[in-house]
Design a protein around this motif. Sequence first.
Motif, PDB file in Angstrom:
ATOM      1  N   VAL A  63      -4.208   8.278   3.962  1.00 27.78           N
ATOM      2  CA  VAL A  63      -3.782   6.894   3.295  1.00 27.78           C
ATOM      3  C   VAL A  63      -3.276   7.192   1.917  1.00 27.78           C
ATOM      4  CG1 VAL A  63      -4.960   4.811   2.759  1.00 27.78           C
ATOM      5  CG2 VAL A  63      -5.660   6.012   4.778  1.00 27.78           C
ATOM      6  N   GLY A  64      -3.672   8.251   1.165  1.00 27.00           N
ATOM      7  CA  GLY A  64      -3.315   8.341  -0.152  1.00 27.00           C
ATOM      8  C   GLY A  64      -1.856   8.569  -0.012  1.00 27.00           C
ATOM      9  N   VAL A  65      -1.046   9.437   0.811  1.00 27.41           N
ATOM     10  CA  VAL A  65       0.198   9.400   0.898  1.00 27.41           C
ATOM     11  C   VAL A  65       0.752   8.227   0.930  1.00 27.41           C
ATOM     12  CG1 VAL A  65       1.839  10.614   2.299  1.00 27.41           C
ATOM     13  CG2 VAL A  65      -0.064  11.799   1.604  1.00 27.41           C
ATOM     14  N   ALA A  66       0.242   7.353   1.894  1.00 30.29           N
ATOM     15  CA  ALA A  66       1.037   6.096   2.194  1.00 30.29           C
ATOM     16  C   ALA A  66       1.091   5.106   1.124  1.00 30.29           C
ATOM     17  CB  ALA A  66       0.349   5.350   3.683  1.00 30.29           C
ATOM     18  N   GLU A  67      -0.062   5.064   0.377  1.00 30.77           N
ATOM     19  CA  GLU A  67      -0.200   4.269  -0.824  1.00 30.77           C
ATOM     20  C   GLU A  67       0.864   4.790  -1.910  1.00 30.77           C
ATOM     21  OE1 GLU A  67      -4.378   4.793  -1.632  1.00 30.77           O
ATOM     22  OE2 GLU A  67      -4.869   3.072  -0.200  1.00 30.77           O
ATOM     23  N   ALA A  68       0.885   6.139  -2.081  1.00 31.79           N
ATOM     24  CA  ALA A  68       1.840   6.713  -3.131  1.00 31.79           C
ATOM     25  C   ALA A  68       3.320   6.451  -2.537  1.00 31.79           C
ATOM     26  CB  ALA A  68       1.551   8.172  -3.257  1.00 31.79           C
ATOM     27  N   LEU A  69       3.756   6.338  -1.529  1.00 34.00           N
ATOM     28  CA  LEU A  69       5.166   6.274  -1.105  1.00 34.00           C
ATOM     29  C   LEU A  69       5.291   4.444  -1.355  1.00 34.00           C
ATOM     30  CD1 LEU A  69       5.324   7.999   2.384  1.00 34.00           C
ATOM     31  CD2 LEU A  69       6.611   8.756   0.179  1.00 34.00           C
ATOM     32  N   ALA A  71       3.921   2.503  -3.618  1.00 30.72           N
ATOM     33  CA  ALA A  71       4.029   2.540  -4.807  1.00 30.72           C
ATOM     34  C   ALA A  71       4.991   2.984  -5.415  1.00 30.72           C
ATOM     35  CB  ALA A  71       2.822   3.289  -5.706  1.00 30.72           C
ATOM     36  N   ASP A  72       5.732   4.216  -5.069  1.00 34.52           N
ATOM     37  CA  ASP A  72       6.810   4.710  -5.778  1.00 34.52           C
ATOM     38  C   ASP A  72       7.959   4.445  -5.254  1.00 34.52           C
ATOM     39  OD1 ASP A  72       5.235   6.743  -6.943  1.00 34.52           O
ATOM     40  OD2 ASP A  72       5.357   8.345  -5.666  1.00 34.52           O
ATOM     41  N   ASP A  73       8.259   3.940  -4.131  1.00 35.75           N
ATOM     42  CA  ASP A  73       9.584   3.142  -3.767  1.00 35.75           C
ATOM     43  C   ASP A  73       9.445   2.096  -2.882  1.00 35.75           C
ATOM     44  OD1 ASP A  73      12.269   2.741  -3.350  1.00 35.75           O
ATOM     45  OD2 ASP A  73      12.826   4.679  -2.678  1.00 35.75           O
ATOM     46  N   PRO A  74       9.026   0.920  -3.461  1.00 36.95           N
ATOM     47  CA  PRO A  74       8.856  -0.226  -2.622  1.00 36.95           C
ATOM     48  C   PRO A  74       9.854  -0.959  -1.991  1.00 36.95           C
ATOM     49  CG  PRO A  74       8.472  -0.958  -4.895  1.00 36.95           C
ATOM     50  CD  PRO A  74       8.635   0.596  -4.761  1.00 36.95           C
ATOM     51  N   ALA A  75      11.073  -0.358  -2.447  1.00 34.74           N
ATOM     52  CA  ALA A  75      12.225  -0.860  -1.686  1.00 34.74           C
ATOM     53  C   ALA A  75      12.469  -0.415  -0.400  1.00 34.74           C
ATOM     54  CB  ALA A  75      13.426  -0.593  -2.670  1.00 34.74           C
ATOM     55  N   VAL A  76      12.133   0.876  -0.145  1.00 37.38           N
ATOM     56  CA  VAL A  76      12.182   1.615   0.899  1.00 37.38           C
ATOM     57  C   VAL A  76      10.971   1.455   2.011  1.00 37.38           C
ATOM     58  CG1 VAL A  76      12.312   4.031   1.827  1.00 37.38           C
ATOM     59  CG2 VAL A  76      13.797   3.159   0.021  1.00 37.38           C
ATOM     60  N   TYR A  77       9.690   1.797   1.315  1.00 37.58           N
ATOM     61  CA  TYR A  77       8.350   1.826   2.023  1.00 37.58           C
ATOM     62  C   TYR A  77       7.647   0.486   1.785  1.00 37.58           C
ATOM     63  CZ  TYR A  77       9.616   6.531   1.865  1.00 37.58           C
ATOM     64  OH  TYR A  77      10.411   7.895   2.150  1.00 37.58           O
ATOM     65  N   PHE A  78       6.627   0.138   2.747  1.00 38.29           N
ATOM     66  CA  PHE A  78       5.869  -0.920   2.619  1.00 38.29           C
ATOM     67  C   PHE A  78       4.605  -0.693   3.704  1.00 38.29           C
ATOM     68  CE2 PHE A  78       8.876  -2.297   5.918  1.00 38.29           C
ATOM     69  CZ  PHE A  78       8.081  -3.406   6.617  1.00 38.29           C
ATOM     70  N   THR A  79       3.897  -1.753   3.795  1.00 39.76           N
ATOM     71  CA  THR A  79       2.769  -1.932   4.749  1.00 39.76           C
ATOM     72  C   THR A  79       2.302  -2.999   4.869  1.00 39.76           C
ATOM     73  OG1 THR A  79       0.507  -0.757   5.359  1.00 39.76           O
ATOM     74  CG2 THR A  79       0.879  -1.489   2.854  1.00 39.76           C
ATOM     75  N   THR A  80       1.554  -3.395   5.711  1.00 36.17           N
ATOM     76  CA  THR A  80       0.800  -4.776   6.176  1.00 36.17           C
ATOM     77  C   THR A  80      -0.603  -4.349   6.348  1.00 36.17           C
ATOM     78  OG1 THR A  80       1.188  -4.384   8.728  1.00 36.17           O
ATOM     79  CG2 THR A  80       3.089  -5.355   7.509  1.00 36.17           C
ATOM     80  N   PRO A  81      -1.315  -5.725   6.057  1.00 36.08           N
ATOM     81  CA  PRO A  81      -2.833  -5.602   6.444  1.00 36.08           C
ATOM     82  C   PRO A  81      -3.118  -4.706   7.719  1.00 36.08           C
ATOM     83  CG  PRO A  81      -2.236  -7.784   5.576  1.00 36.08           C
ATOM     84  CD  PRO A  81      -0.816  -7.032   5.723  1.00 36.08           C
ATOM     85  N   HIS A  82      -2.277  -5.095   8.815  1.00 41.81           N
ATOM     86  CA  HIS A  82      -2.661  -4.485  10.217  1.00 41.81           C
ATOM     87  C   HIS A  82      -2.892  -2.569   9.907  1.00 41.81           C
ATOM     88  CE1 HIS A  82      -2.358  -3.157  14.567  1.00 41.81           C
ATOM     89  NE2 HIS A  82      -1.520  -2.390  14.109  1.00 41.81           N
ATOM     90  N   PHE A  83      -2.037  -2.114   8.898  1.00 37.10           N
ATOM     91  CA  PHE A  83      -2.171  -0.612   8.623  1.00 37.10           C
ATOM     92  C   PHE A  83      -2.931  -0.429   7.541  1.00 37.10           C
ATOM     93  CE2 PHE A  83       1.896  -1.009  10.886  1.00 37.10           C
ATOM     94  CZ  PHE A  83       1.667   0.105  11.950  1.00 37.10           C
ATOM     95  N   ALA A  84      -3.942  -1.192   6.852  1.00 42.38           N
ATOM     96  CA  ALA A  84      -4.795  -0.986   5.809  1.00 42.38           C
ATOM     97  C   ALA A  84      -5.658   0.057   6.392  1.00 42.38           C
ATOM     98  CB  ALA A  84      -5.541  -2.157   5.331  1.00 42.38           C
ATOM     99  N   GLY A  85      -5.971   1.240   5.415  1.00 41.44           N
ATOM    100  CA  GLY A  85      -6.951   2.170   5.767  1.00 41.44           C
ATOM    101  C   GLY A  85      -6.409   3.079   6.968  1.00 41.44           C
ATOM    102  N   TYR A  86      -5.217   3.182   7.497  1.00 39.83           N
ATOM    103  CA  TYR A  86      -4.426   4.010   8.398  1.00 39.83           C
ATOM    104  C   TYR A  86      -3.503   4.842   7.794  1.00 39.83           C
ATOM    105  CZ  TYR A  86      -2.614   5.054  13.057  1.00 39.83           C
ATOM    106  OH  TYR A  86      -2.123   5.778  14.093  1.00 39.83           O
ATOM    107  N   PRO A  87      -3.330   5.911   8.051  1.00 36.40           N
ATOM    108  CA  PRO A  87      -2.330   7.110   7.478  1.00 36.40           C
ATOM    109  C   PRO A  87      -0.755   6.834   8.238  1.00 36.40           C
ATOM    110  CG  PRO A  87      -3.668   8.195   9.138  1.00 36.40           C
ATOM    111  CD  PRO A  87      -4.293   6.800   8.994  1.00 36.40           C
ATOM    112  N   ALA A  88      -0.418   5.585   7.669  1.00 35.83           N
ATOM    113  CA  ALA A  88       1.069   5.210   8.354  1.00 35.83           C
ATOM    114  C   ALA A  88       1.755   4.723   7.155  1.00 35.83           C
ATOM    115  CB  ALA A  88       0.858   4.704   9.386  1.00 35.83           C
ATOM    116  N   VAL A  89       3.065   4.490   7.110  1.00 36.75           N
ATOM    117  CA  VAL A  89       3.842   3.911   6.340  1.00 36.75           C
ATOM    118  C   VAL A  89       5.081   3.107   6.933  1.00 36.75           C
ATOM    119  CG1 VAL A  89       5.373   5.581   5.607  1.00 36.75           C
ATOM    120  CG2 VAL A  89       4.801   3.829   4.162  1.00 36.75           C
TER     121      VAL A  89
END
Length: 131
Positions: A63-69, A71-89
């Motif tokens: 999950v830390g990797v997903a959060e870092a991606l 945070a680092d590049d929100p124009a490319v990477y994002f998430t939704t509440p569905h993926f909260a706590g899940y290791p995916a981006v």
Amino acid sequence: MATWDDVRRSATALPEVTERGPHEWRVHDKNLAWERPLRPADLAALGADAPAGDILGVRVQDVGVAEALVADDPAVYFTTPHFAGYPAVLVRLAEIDPGELDELIRDAWLARAPKRTAKAWLAARGRETGG
């Protein structure tokens, strides 16, 4: 700008990856990367920030990797509440550079592939660890 062909090329270049269906790749039956259209709940949660276009879901190491991606590049990477706590981006496919996509898919594969397979693949490239 990456395409589904770029995803396919990146994923299938790695050992033991199969394309289970259109736009869904697995290694040893473990989800690696997949097309992930936004669902109504995603659209409601994202509101005006909901991206248009093709969206790729990719497993990451944790999950830390997903959060870092994100945070680092929100124009490319994002998430939704569905993926909260899940290791995916989630990835805006039209916004990611094909070279960065290769790295993302490779890192996903290293996190999901059998340890022996990953170790042999890395050793063949003169590397001992992923990343």
